[in-house]
Scaffold this motif. Sequence first.
Motif, PDB file in Angstrom:
ATOM      1  N   LEU A   1       0.833  -1.210   0.000  1.00 23.85           N
ATOM      2  CA  LEU A   1       0.000   0.000   0.000  1.00 23.85           C
ATOM      3  C   LEU A   1       0.863   1.254   0.000  1.00 23.85           C
ATOM      4  O   LEU A   1       0.558   2.230  -0.693  1.00 23.85           O
ATOM      5  N   PHE A   2       1.956   1.235   0.741  1.00 18.16           N
ATOM      6  CA  PHE A   2       2.894   2.359   0.786  1.00 18.16           C
ATOM      7  C   PHE A   2       3.450   2.640  -0.611  1.00 18.16           C
ATOM      8  O   PHE A   2       3.518   3.798  -1.044  1.00 18.16           O
ATOM      9  N   ASP A   3       3.858   1.572  -1.307  1.00 18.30           N
ATOM     10  CA  ASP A   3       4.407   1.734  -2.659  1.00 18.30           C
ATOM     11  C   ASP A   3       3.372   2.346  -3.602  1.00 18.30           C
ATOM     12  O   ASP A   3       3.701   3.228  -4.395  1.00 18.30           O
ATOM     13  N   LYS A   4       2.129   1.891  -3.502  1.00 13.58           N
ATOM     14  CA  LYS A   4       1.066   2.456  -4.340  1.00 13.58           C
ATOM     15  C   LYS A   4       0.808   3.919  -3.978  1.00 13.58           C
ATOM     16  O   LYS A   4       0.571   4.745  -4.861  1.00 13.58           O
ATOM     17  N   ALA A   5       0.853   4.227  -2.682  1.00 13.01           N
ATOM     18  CA  ALA A   5       0.616   5.615  -2.259  1.00 13.01           C
ATOM     19  C   ALA A   5       1.740   6.524  -2.726  1.00 13.01           C
ATOM     20  O   ALA A   5       1.502   7.687  -3.069  1.00 13.01           O
ATOM     21  N   GLU A   6       2.964   6.009  -2.751  1.00 12.17           N
ATOM     22  CA  GLU A   6       4.087   6.807  -3.262  1.00 12.17           C
ATOM     23  C   GLU A   6       3.880   7.168  -4.726  1.00 12.17           C
ATOM     24  O   GLU A   6       4.215   8.271  -5.156  1.00 12.17           O
ATOM     25  N   LYS A   7       3.327   6.236  -5.478  1.00 13.13           N
ATOM     26  CA  LYS A   7       3.053   6.479  -6.899  1.00 13.13           C
ATOM     27  C   LYS A   7       1.723   7.205  -7.100  1.00 13.13           C
ATOM     28  O   LYS A   7       1.347   7.498  -8.224  1.00 13.13           O
ATOM     29  N   GLU A   8       1.026   7.444  -5.991  1.00 17.46           N
ATOM     30  CA  GLU A   8      -0.282   8.098  -5.982  1.00 17.46           C
ATOM     31  C   GLU A   8      -1.311   7.328  -6.816  1.00 17.46           C
ATOM     32  O   GLU A   8      -2.174   7.905  -7.471  1.00 17.46           O
ATOM     33  N   THR A   9      -1.220   5.996  -6.746  1.00 12.49           N
ATOM     34  CA  THR A   9      -2.195   5.143  -7.429  1.00 12.49           C
ATOM     35  C   THR A   9      -3.051   4.369  -6.434  1.00 12.49           C
ATOM     36  O   THR A   9      -3.931   3.614  -6.847  1.00 12.49           O
ATOM     37  N   ALA A  10      -2.795   4.531  -5.153  1.00 10.75           N
ATOM     38  CA  ALA A  10      -3.572   3.821  -4.135  1.00 10.75           C
ATOM     39  C   ALA A  10      -4.988   4.376  -4.089  1.00 10.75           C
ATOM     40  O   ALA A  10      -5.201   5.582  -4.229  1.00 10.75           O
ATOM     41  N   THR A  11      -5.935   3.489  -3.896  1.00 13.64           N
ATOM     42  CA  THR A  11      -7.332   3.906  -3.792  1.00 13.64           C
ATOM     43  C   THR A  11      -7.852   3.583  -2.396  1.00 13.64           C
ATOM     44  O   THR A  11      -7.212   2.842  -1.642  1.00 13.64           O
ATOM     45  N   ALA A  12      -9.017   4.125  -2.098  1.00 15.42           N
ATOM     46  CA  ALA A  12      -9.636   3.844  -0.801  1.00 15.42           C
ATOM     47  C   ALA A  12      -9.922   2.358  -0.653  1.00 15.42           C
ATOM     48  O   ALA A  12      -9.814   1.804   0.448  1.00 15.42           O
ATOM     49  N   ASP A  13     -10.254   1.696  -1.756  1.00 17.85           N
ATOM     50  CA  ASP A  13     -10.506   0.251  -1.696  1.00 17.85           C
ATOM     51  C   ASP A  13      -9.244  -0.531  -1.343  1.00 17.85           C
ATOM     52  O   ASP A  13      -9.308  -1.515  -0.605  1.00 17.85           O
ATOM     53  N   ASP A  14      -8.099  -0.111  -1.870  1.00 15.70           N
ATOM     54  CA  ASP A  14      -6.826  -0.748  -1.508  1.00 15.70           C
ATOM     55  C   ASP A  14      -6.577  -0.615  -0.011  1.00 15.70           C
ATOM     56  O   ASP A  14      -6.204  -1.583   0.662  1.00 15.70           O
ATOM     57  N   ALA A  15      -6.782   0.581   0.496  1.00 14.68           N
ATOM     58  CA  ALA A  15      -6.549   0.838   1.918  1.00 14.68           C
ATOM     59  C   ALA A  15      -7.538   0.057   2.779  1.00 14.68           C
ATOM     60  O   ALA A  15      -7.163  -0.508   3.811  1.00 14.68           O
ATOM     61  N   ARG A  16      -8.798  -0.001   2.349  1.00 11.52           N
ATOM     62  CA  ARG A  16      -9.797  -0.763   3.114  1.00 11.52           C
ATOM     63  C   ARG A  16      -9.490  -2.254   3.106  1.00 11.52           C
ATOM     64  O   ARG A  16      -9.770  -2.946   4.080  1.00 11.52           O
ATOM     65  N   ALA A  17      -8.909  -2.750   2.021  1.00 12.41           N
ATOM     66  CA  ALA A  17      -8.531  -4.166   1.962  1.00 12.41           C
ATOM     67  C   ALA A  17      -7.458  -4.482   3.007  1.00 12.41           C
ATOM     68  O   ALA A  17      -7.528  -5.503   3.696  1.00 12.41           O
ATOM     69  N   VAL A  18      -6.482  -3.591   3.126  1.00 13.16           N
ATOM     70  CA  VAL A  18      -5.439  -3.785   4.150  1.00 13.16           C
ATOM     71  C   VAL A  18      -6.052  -3.664   5.545  1.00 13.16           C
ATOM     72  O   VAL A  18      -5.728  -4.433   6.449  1.00 13.16           O
ATOM     73  N   GLN A  19      -6.970  -2.718   5.714  1.00 12.33           N
ATOM     74  CA  GLN A  19      -7.627  -2.554   7.004  1.00 12.33           C
ATOM     75  C   GLN A  19      -8.451  -3.795   7.351  1.00 12.33           C
ATOM     76  O   GLN A  19      -8.427  -4.252   8.504  1.00 12.33           O
ATOM     77  N   SER A  20      -9.152  -4.356   6.392  1.00 12.34           N
ATOM     78  CA  SER A  20      -9.929  -5.582   6.636  1.00 12.34           C
ATOM     79  C   SER A  20      -9.020  -6.738   7.020  1.00 12.34           C
ATOM     80  O   SER A  20      -9.351  -7.538   7.902  1.00 12.34           O
ATOM     81  N   SER A  21      -7.885  -6.807   6.357  1.00 11.86           N
ATOM     82  CA  SER A  21      -6.908  -7.841   6.692  1.00 11.86           C
ATOM     83  C   SER A  21      -6.419  -7.674   8.135  1.00 11.86           C
ATOM     84  O   SER A  21      -6.277  -8.650   8.876  1.00 11.86           O
ATOM     85  N   TRP A  22      -6.166  -6.433   8.527  1.00 13.78           N
ATOM     86  CA  TRP A  22      -5.737  -6.166   9.899  1.00 13.78           C
ATOM     87  C   TRP A  22      -6.843  -6.546  10.893  1.00 13.78           C
ATOM     88  O   TRP A  22      -6.567  -7.106  11.948  1.00 13.78           O
ATOM     89  N   GLU A  23      -8.087  -6.242  10.564  1.00 21.66           N
ATOM     90  CA  GLU A  23      -9.203  -6.581  11.456  1.00 21.66           C
ATOM     91  C   GLU A  23      -9.252  -8.087  11.706  1.00 21.66           C
ATOM     92  O   GLU A  23      -9.495  -8.522  12.835  1.00 21.66           O
TER      93      GLU A  23
END
Length: 125
Positions: A40-62
Amino acid sequence: MVKSLIAIAVSLMLLLGAGLFERKFVDKEFSDFGQEVQTLFDKAEKETATADDARAVQSSWEARKSRLHVWIPHNDVNKIDDYMAEAVRLIGEKDYPLALAKLEILLHLSECVPGTYRPTPENIF
């Protein structure tokens, strides 16, 4: 006397086994989480990360935190929850510089939290 020594030896082996399992389990969970955050960090650096990407990581953490509550204190879990929620919101708003800061904190936590609970001299004394 012999029964007592056998009972003590069995108890010590059970404690050692549980300790080794706990260490391996916590290390693997945080290693996998760290890899997801890094992606997710790599995608955010390229400014291609979306809210869905972030929510997927958050769901995984949950899903992970429900298993990790047994092994690590609630405060450490809450700290990761807070930074993860902030990162999700910031990525959703496309505020990538601030999101990167939060993700960097999450990467650091995924590396240092497991070591906090290892039976090393600095954690014992």
